[in-house]
Design a protein around this motif. Structure first.
Motif, PDB file in Angstrom:
ATOM      1  N   PHE A  89     -22.806 -25.167  -0.388  1.00 19.33           N
ATOM      2  CA  PHE A  89     -22.130 -23.875  -0.402  1.00 19.33           C
ATOM      3  C   PHE A  89     -22.242 -23.194   0.958  1.00 19.33           C
ATOM      4  N   GLY A 125     -20.094 -24.936   3.331  1.00 15.85           N
ATOM      5  CA  GLY A 125     -18.702 -24.625   3.019  1.00 15.85           C
ATOM      6  C   GLY A 125     -18.278 -23.299   3.607  1.00 15.85           C
ATOM      7  N   ILE A 126     -19.157 -22.334   3.512  1.00 17.29           N
ATOM      8  CA  ILE A 126     -18.816 -21.015   4.026  1.00 17.29           C
ATOM      9  C   ILE A 126     -18.660 -21.035   5.540  1.00 17.29           C
ATOM     10  N   GLY A 173     -17.727 -23.551   7.385  1.00 18.20           N
ATOM     11  CA  GLY A 173     -16.808 -24.565   7.908  1.00 18.20           C
ATOM     12  C   GLY A 173     -17.433 -25.931   8.146  1.00 18.20           C
ATOM     13  N   LEU A 225     -17.854 -28.378   5.868  1.00 21.58           N
ATOM     14  CA  LEU A 225     -17.528 -29.397   4.864  1.00 21.58           C
ATOM     15  C   LEU A 225     -16.241 -30.143   5.196  1.00 21.58           C
ATOM     16  N   ALA A 280     -12.347 -31.069   6.619  1.00 20.21           N
ATOM     17  CA  ALA A 280     -10.989 -30.532   6.635  1.00 20.21           C
ATOM     18  C   ALA A 280     -10.562 -29.957   5.286  1.00 20.21           C
ATOM     19  N   ASP A 281     -11.113 -30.474   4.195  1.00 18.23           N
ATOM     20  CA  ASP A 281     -10.718 -29.995   2.871  1.00 18.23           C
ATOM     21  C   ASP A 281     -11.971 -29.542   2.120  1.00 18.23           C
ATOM     22  N   PRO A 282     -12.537 -28.411   2.535  1.00 17.33           N
ATOM     23  CA  PRO A 282     -13.850 -28.007   2.030  1.00 17.33           C
ATOM     24  C   PRO A 282     -13.887 -27.792   0.519  1.00 17.33           C
ATOM     25  N   VAL A 283     -12.793 -27.314  -0.054  1.00 17.75           N
ATOM     26  CA  VAL A 283     -12.808 -27.058  -1.496  1.00 17.75           C
ATOM     27  C   VAL A 283     -13.010 -28.354  -2.268  1.00 17.75           C
ATOM     28  N   ARG A 284     -12.218 -29.357  -1.916  1.00 18.07           N
ATOM     29  CA  ARG A 284     -12.364 -30.623  -2.639  1.00 18.07           C
ATOM     30  C   ARG A 284     -13.731 -31.239  -2.379  1.00 18.07           C
ATOM     31  N   PHE A 320     -16.545 -29.735  -1.743  1.00 20.23           N
ATOM     32  CA  PHE A 320     -17.538 -28.981  -2.505  1.00 20.23           C
ATOM     33  C   PHE A 320     -17.460 -29.355  -3.988  1.00 20.23           C
ATOM     34  N   LEU A 324     -11.383 -21.914  -6.869  1.00 18.14           N
ATOM     35  CA  LEU A 324     -10.990 -22.323  -5.517  1.00 18.14           C
ATOM     36  C   LEU A 324      -9.930 -23.414  -5.541  1.00 18.14           C
ATOM     37  N   ASP A 325     -10.077 -24.365  -6.474  1.00 19.47           N
ATOM     38  CA  ASP A 325      -9.129 -25.480  -6.510  1.00 19.47           C
ATOM     39  C   ASP A 325      -7.804 -25.059  -7.146  1.00 19.47           C
ATOM     40  N   ARG A 326      -7.848 -24.616  -8.413  1.00 19.52           N
ATOM     41  CA  ARG A 326      -6.599 -24.311  -9.113  1.00 19.52           C
ATOM     42  C   ARG A 326      -6.193 -22.843  -8.996  1.00 19.52           C
ATOM     43  N   LEU A 349     -10.779 -41.613  -9.717  1.00 23.93           N
ATOM     44  CA  LEU A 349     -10.684 -42.326  -8.447  1.00 23.93           C
ATOM     45  C   LEU A 349      -9.404 -43.150  -8.359  1.00 23.93           C
TER      46      LEU A 349
END
Ligand code: HEM
Lengths: 210, 315
Positions: free
Chosen positions: A30, A33-34, A36, A38, A40-44, A46, A100-102, A170
């Motif tokens: 976390f 993530g905050i 930067g 994580l 290029a795609d931090p949400v995924r 995380f 964050l994702d949806r 996967l």
């Protein structure tokens, strides 16, 4: 081959240490993530990290019994913590998915849950975990008696659902999922042979004492 | 969110270019300095190109993200693997064998053809089937320019592509549990291949392609999902029948031959209705989902190719 046991007075502290240690990877992710860290795609990233740690702690919770049976190392005092840490990871994983994702778009989330087998299996896992987590306390164990044991056998279908959720998410099976498939197969397979194993052991003990 | 517009923008309007042009001259010095150390291995070198009017107005995805987050299973299955594991790959010298149903089959020397065909810069959207997207300033040339040289026969209906197989340089091609069969193969219908939007890319962000992005030459078809963009191409074959394609072989119910970006046709695992733009905002909270457009926003240009086809069936 018993390990030197921890003095009883240190047990509670060691359980708390396990909670702290166990939640560390999630908190660290976390933090990364905050700031930067994580990628290029931090949400995924995380979301995936939280799911992966959930699966790891579920496996860890189910390894306690075989260790006790086969190695005579009794770590049962830590099992509740392992299960609850897994639960916290799943809750966080689910929260990240929803927000964050949806982006809390409920129609798209509902569609996702109903249409996609892997998401449905994740939901099954979460729904099983809720009663298990709610009854993971001394009061419930006393209240429920033998029913508590039956209820907590749900940990097995839970692990299976979690594994399938992961594997179906996967695009292709590579070394890492193959390792989890193997670990879960051993953990669940052991439960199938365990009754026979225990019976043989008991029989041996009986003849020995006779 | 702006739609793709057919070419009409003044090339002078391509603002981000100046920004990285200065970066380019810096990189040029660095690359020259390092050239001795790395014979044969790609270090991004400056690559001149004329700006093309084929550009979308969306904000560019930072170069750092474009070059460190992508799928290139030949170097590993994680999206950070290509950047991490492609250091040993040698993209020079490079030749492409072009044959099949053509009047003039030939082996094309890449260095030579790059001096003969003008390089253009094209700012395209890139939409991955995994529901993330980028905006990338490619450098390259229309595939049709290469096809013209080999003169496809009237019987040619499709174009098949093949990625190089070099297990010694591509760690994902050796070892246990290889996720795909090698070589990676892809294909287009001939009219798709000849479409002016379809390019062979040899660079991005003003430099030659980094190894991890498909050096030295790859396909870019902006209205299709990213997996159609076969990388490190060594073979191009004109065929009469639809050629086999890697992801369709691996999961025919999940990936089709056409793979046109289509928000109305879901992948079994991912709704394709929206996408996450990579590199927008910092960290966990800056990102945003945007609606996915039919044909990735290039419908005006390419929808005609599929007139009368049921795109739910031919996904
Ligand atoms: C027992 C409960 C669960 C466990 C152990 C679990 C575990 C995992 C794991 C290990 C992954 C893959 C990470 C990776 O690929 O590196 C994953 C992915 C994912 N999970 Fe879960 N999960 C659970 C429940 C859920 C629930 C309830 C949802 C949402 C309803 C969910 C949504 C997702 C999504 C969206 C992905 C990512 C798929 C993708 O990126 O394509 N999970 N989960």
């Amino acid at each position: 081959m018993a390990l030197p046991a921890l003095p009883a007075r240190l047990k509670p502290a060691s359980v708390w240490a396990l909670y702290a240690l166990g939640l560390m990877p999630g908190l660290y992710a976390f933090y990364l993530g905050i700031y930067g860290g994580l990628g290029a795609d931090p949400v995924r990233e995380f979301e995936h990290l939280l799911g992966t740690w959930a699966l790891r702690f579920l496996c860890a919770g189910l390894v306690i019994t075989p260790i006790r049976d086969l190695l005579s190392v009794n770590l049962i005092a830590y099992r509740r913590a392992l299960g609850l840490i897994a639960f916290y990871y799943v809750l966080a994983h689910f929260t990240v998915y929803l927000t964050l994702d949806r982006g809390l778009i409920l129609t798209s989330i509902l569609g996702d849950i109903l249409k996609r087998p892997y998401i449905m299996l994740g939901m099954v896992g979460l729904l099983i975990l809720i009663p298990l987590a709610l009854t993971s306390n001394r009061w419930s164990i006393r209240r429920l008696g033998s029913r508590w044991n039956s209820l907590h056998k749900l940990a097995y279908p839970l692990l299976l659902a979690a594994l399938l959720h992961y594997v179906l998410s996967l695009k292709s099976i590579t070394l890492e999922p193959a390792i989890y498939i193997a670990v879960v197969t051993v953990l669940l397979g052991y439960r199938l042979v365990r009754p026979k194993l225990m019976e043989r052991r008991r029989a041996r003990r009986v003849t020995a004492t006779r | 969110m702006s739609l793709y517009r057919p070419p009409r923008t003044q090339s002078s309007e391509i603002t981000p270019r100046e920004v990285y042009l200065s970066r380019r001259s810096f990189m040029a010095g660095t690359a020259a300095g390092l050239a001795f150390a790395a014979s044969g291995t790609a270090l991004a070198a400056p690559l001149a190109a004329t700006p093309s009017a084929y550009k979308v107005a969306d904000k560019l995805t930072p170069k750092q993200d474009v070059t460190t987050y992508n799928n290139f299973y030949e170097f590993g299955v994680n999206k950070s693997d290509p950047a991490a594991n492609s250091g040993d790959f040698k993209p020079t010298p490079w030749a492409i064998e072009v044959g099949g149903l053509v009047a003039k089959p030939q082996v094309i020397d890449l260095e030579k053809i790059m001096t003969e065909i003008p390089m253009e810069e094209r700012v395209y959207r890139m939409r991955c089937v995994e529901t993330w997207s980028m905006v990338i300033p490619w450098i390259g040339f229309p595939l049709s320019a290469l096809l013209d040289r080999v003169e496809p026969l009237g019987s040619a209906k499709y174009v098949a592509f093949e990625t190089v197989v070099r297990p010694a340089e591509m760690p994902g091609q050796s070892g246990f549990f290889q996720p795909l069969n090698w070589p990676y193969v892809e294909g287009l219908r001939l009219d798709e291949a000849r479409h002016p939007l379809t390019i062979l890319a040899t660079g991005l962000y003003g430099e030659t392609l980094p190894n991890q992005n498909g050096a030295p030459i790859r396909l870019v078809v902006p209205w299709k999902y990213g997996f159609k963009g076969v990388k490190s191409i060594v073979k191009i074959t004109l065929t009469e029948k639809e050629p086999p394609t890697t992801w369709k072989n691996s999961g025919p119910s999940e990936y089709g031959f056409y793979a046109n970006v289509n928000p109305a046709v879901d992948h079994p695992r991912w709704s394709q209705a929206t996408e996450r733009r990579i590199g927008e905002g910092d960290g966990l909270f800056g990102g945003r989902r945007v609606d996915t457009l039919p044909f990735n926003g290039y419908a005006d240009e390419v929808a005609g190719l599929y007139a009368g086809m049921d795109l739910k069936k031919f996904y």
